[in-house]
Design a protein around this motif. Structure first.
Motif: not given
Length: 269
Positions: A83-106
């Protein structure tokens, strides 16, 4: 003359960076509605897709820089590994989109830098068997390209084929035994010859020349098939021989349980 291993690794890391940059250029201008556009991956939108890459680039960085820490991370998943992938997906939805993009880049920049420092002969741990650095980068490139295709489809865009598909096709061919093992099936003894045409008209080939089973066609279509981004009915591949026919129906270039694949485009409409 073949390239020395460090030069090959650097070239693969460059390709991974270029594939990531292509996807970045597609998602960076999106408004909120664009980030929430549903992809062909059931239940995932564009934002989920980028967040998935962010999460697994983070795990990849840990695997490269701290193998013991990565092993402890995997062991800590325990019975929840499936269930790791789906758990990460659920948890990631609480992160602001701008932070997702910035974190992915870094994160991807840090991963690229770490990969360039990996010593030759190193085996990099992962959720499956450990891999050589080159194979590890190729796997990240394949995943980035495949999820990038989901974003391209979600946004109704076109994406020109590039020479980077050579690495995606390579891992697709090498994953043939895994496609059987993950389904509990026996790998046929019959070899398969793969004959692909690259985006510049070049020929890419794998397998014995005298094989009776053959897969032939555009490299892009083969990559779409083995990453399960297109149904077999929607790719222009010539498949001949029983072993090739069977493989074409179950091909899977990515790790994890058997994928559900895609419905034919006509069925979606």
């Amino acid at each position: 003359m073949s390239r020395p291993a460090p030069a090959l690794l650097d070239a693969l890391v460059d390709d991974l960076a270029a594939e990531s940059a292509d996807l970045d250029a597609r998602v960076a201008p999106l408004d909120d509605d664009g980030w929430l556009a549903p992809t062909p991956a059931a239940g995932w939108d564009v934002r989920d897709t980028v967040d998935h890459l962010r999460s697994f680039d983070r795990d990849a960085l840990l695997a490269v820089t701290d193998p013991a820490g990565f092993a402890a991370h995997v062991q800590g998943l325990g019975d929840g590994a499936g269930e790791y992938v789906e758990r990460l997906t659920r948890e990631g939805r609480s992160t602001p989109t701008a932070d997702v993009l910035a974190d992915w880049r870094a994160g991807r920049e840090a991963l690229a830098a770490a990969l360039r420092r990996v010593a030759p002969g190193t085996r990099v741990p992962w959720f499956g068997p450990p891999m050589s650095p080159a194979s590890f980068v190729t796997a990240r490139l394949m995943e980035t390209w495949a999820h990038g295709q989901d974003v391209v489809d979600a946004l109704g865009q076109d994406r020109p084929a590039t020479a980077r598909l050579r690495s995606v096709a390579e891992i697709g061919v090498r994953a043939r035994p895994f496609s059987y093992a993950v389904r509990g099936l026996r790998l046929p003894e019959r070899p398969v010859r793969v004959l692909l045409t690259g985006p510049g008209g070049e020929s890419w080939t794998w397998g014995p020349e005298d094989a009776d089973d053959v897969v032939r066609g555009p490299a892009l279509d083969f990559c779409l098939l083995v990453t399960q981004r297109r149904h077999r009915d929607d790719v222009e591949l010539e498949v001949s021989g029983p072993a090739a026919e069977e493989w074409a129906g179950i091909a899977q270039a990515f790790a994890g349980p058997p994928g559900e694949g895609r419905q034919p485009l006509g069925a979606r409409r």
